[in-house]
Design an enzyme around this catalytic site. Structure first.
Site, PDB file in Angstrom:
ATOM      1  CB  SER A 156      30.193  -0.052  18.957  1.00  0.00           C
ATOM      2  OG  SER A 156      31.547  -0.092  18.553  1.00  0.00           O
ATOM      3  CB  THR A 207      -9.731   3.131  -8.472  1.00  0.00           C
ATOM      4  OG1 THR A 207     -11.124   3.346  -8.695  1.00  0.00           O
ATOM      5  CG2 THR A 207      -9.077   2.762  -9.791  1.00  0.00           C
ATOM      6  CG  HIS A 208     -11.427   5.392  -4.904  1.00  0.00           C
ATOM      7  ND1 HIS A 208     -11.052   6.578  -4.303  1.00  0.00           N
ATOM      8  CD2 HIS A 208     -11.387   5.623  -6.240  1.00  0.00           C
ATOM      9  CE1 HIS A 208     -10.804   7.488  -5.239  1.00  0.00           C
ATOM     10  NE2 HIS A 208     -10.994   6.927  -6.422  1.00  0.00           N
ATOM     11  CB  SER A 262      -5.905 -18.549  15.412  1.00  0.00           C
ATOM     12  OG  SER A 262      -6.570 -18.357  16.651  1.00  0.00           O
ATOM     13  CE  LYS A 281      -8.075 -15.972  11.855  1.00  0.00           C
ATOM     14  NZ  LYS A 281      -8.559 -14.971  10.905  1.00  0.00           N
ATOM     15  CG  ASN A 308      -4.544 -15.956  10.336  1.00  0.00           C
ATOM     16  OD1 ASN A 308      -5.640 -15.920   9.785  1.00  0.00           O
ATOM     17  ND2 ASN A 308      -4.399 -16.126  11.645  1.00  0.00           N
ATOM     18  CD  GLU A 317      -1.485 -10.610   8.740  1.00  0.00           C
ATOM     19  OE1 GLU A 317      -1.715 -10.085   9.832  1.00  0.00           O
ATOM     20  OE2 GLU A 317      -1.858 -11.746   8.431  1.00  0.00           O
TER      21      GLU A 317
END
Ligand code: ARG
Length: 461
Positions: free
Chosen positions: A27, A159-160, A281, A287, A289, A294
């Protein structure tokens, strides 16, 4: 003389371990990061063994000196760990034998790796939790700064994920502070339960030697010693608790990341980030991003995965040390590393937000956002809420059906739905009026939000 055995347990064995088993049970790669904790625990243990006269004072001094030198080297990344050692405890023992000679043979008195490893782990967790606490605090300060900078910036509340009611951007951000504060409280409570010395429990029943556990606890900064030796070497509930708390923290961080991702889209456009945080990208030249957000959102799944792994690992194990417990570290370390990376990344993100008031304003021209305010306006004129709700609903449907805005609808049309509508109704159809009408405790009313900002400023700075 026999060649010194490279295992801590060789005496009973006449033949070497089969190589695949040796490899499978090793280990060191994972537990080497416990080296600093292991050395400190060993220094305290060696001092105690001398103080209680279990080993000669001269040996105790020799051990403490050699171990202290090793700790110094370890911190600088200069201590060689024999890569063939079974685990960090063995690697340290092997190095100690080189540095302290015969004295090294005294160190493992009244100690088992079972109480040793969980002592190291608790030491490690105590410090890691302190760092996490600092990092949450740092993130909170960044969010608070950003809430201050948002000032009077109003955004639609959702909301939603549908337009709901206007609110102050600062209100949303101050909400994050509340959630993170609960995380800090939970993790501090967990730290309190970690703060207990298991060393001295031996393999599982304690020892017949006259050790002084309280002395060791004092030297290592533990506020108490464990009360039951079997419990002390068996339990990893503290690790499960930390991962649970980190999981909840992760839920918050992923939601915050998601809010920011949405707000930074072309469709929302309320904020944008400094270019140095964004990534491009390989195919689409335009792009930029928010990969950092994320991955923050995604990191939470790893923490929760680590928690589930640990739960599964612990479930159904009998009392006493089992080798299964060796794998607790991978879960715990990964969870802690992830959480810490996510906290630092989000701190950076909050320092790099730029508001785009125009984009929010465009959304706030949606009159549906003021529907609740219209209903409450009627309530203040004595209309029962359910009737007000229906009247406003019908009014909106009517205006929408005729393709006409409420602002240009004549008052007499309003009155078709409720006679309580008066000229003042037109003043309701704007974001600042909507915000100013909010007065309940904890609401997005500007005075309330200002008071919260001040309260948090006092608390965090
Ligand atoms: N590497 C082991 C662990 O992480 C150390 C304890 C080993 N104890 C034993 N009885 N085999 O748990």
């Amino acid at each position: 003389m026999r060649r010194p055995n490279r295992k801590l347990w060789g005496g009973r064995f006449s033949r070497p371990t089969a190589l695949p088993i040796e490899r499978f049970t090793q280990s060191l790669r994972v537990d080497q990061r416990l080296g600093g904790c292991d050395l400190r625990a060993s220094i305290a243990h060696a001092r105690m063994l001398g103080k209680t006269k279990i080993i000669p004072a001269r040996i105790s001094r020799r051990l403490a000196k050699a171990l202290t030198g090793m700790l110094r080297d370890f911190k600088r990344g200069k201590m060689r760990l024999d890569p063939s050692a079974e685990d960090i405890h063995t690697a340290i023992q092997l190095e100690l034998e080189k540095r302290a000679g015969e004295a090294a043979q005294y160190l493992h008195t009244a100690r088992s790796r079972n109480d040793q490893v969980v002592t190291d782990l608790r030491l490690y967790c105590k410090e890691a939790l302190e760092r996490v606490d600092d990092q949450i605090l740092r993130l909170q300060r960044k969010i608070l700064d950003q809430a201050g900078r948002a000032g009077a910036q109003i955004i639609p509340g959702y909301t939603h994920l549908q337009h709901a009611q206007p609110m102050l951007g600062a209100h949303l951000f101050l909400g994050y502070l509340e959630a993170l504060e609960r995380d800090r409280q939970r993790l501090r409570a967990a730290r309190g339960r970690v703060d207990e010395l298991p060393l001295g429990s031996g393999a599982l029943t304690g020892t017949g030697l006259p050790i002084d556990r309280k002395l060791v606890a004092g030297l290592l900064g533990f506020s108490r010693v464990s009360e039951n030796s079997v419990d002390a070497v068996t339990e990893r509930d503290f690790a499960a608790e930390i991962l649970s708390d980190l999981g909840i923290l992760g839920l918050h961080l992923s939601r915050i990341a998601e809010d920011l991702i949405l707000f930074a889209t072309h469709e929302f456009g309320f904020i944008r980030f400094d270019e140095r945080l964004l990534t491009g990208s390989s195919m689409m030249p335009q792009k930029q991003n928010p990969d950092f957000l994320e991955l923050t959102r995604a990191g939470t799944s790893r923490i929760i995965g680590n928690l589930m792994q640990l739960f599964t690992l612990l479930k159904g194990l009998p009392s006493g040390y089992q080798r299964d417990l060796q794998l607790d570290k991978e879960c715990l370390f990964e969870g802690l590393d992830r959480a810490q990376g996510m906290l630092d990344t989000l701190s950076l993100g909050f320092g790099a937000i730029h508001w785009n008031p125009k984009a929010a304003l465009r959304q706030l021209s949606d009159e549906a956002l003021y529907a609740t305010d219209l209903a409450e306006y009627l309530v203040l004129k004595g209309v029962p809420f359910a009737l007000a709700h229906r009247a406003v609903g019908q009014l909106l449907a009517h205006a929408e059906g005729r393709g006409i805005s409420l602002a240009s609808l004549p008052l007499k049309e309003f009155r078709r739905f409720s006679p309580a509508f008066e000229q003042g109704v037109y003043a309701l159809l704007n974001p600042s009026a909507s915000i100013r009408r909010k007065r309940s405790l904890g609401s997005t009313g500007p005075a309330r939000v200002r008071a919260c900002l001040l309260r948090w400023q006092k608390k965090l700075h």
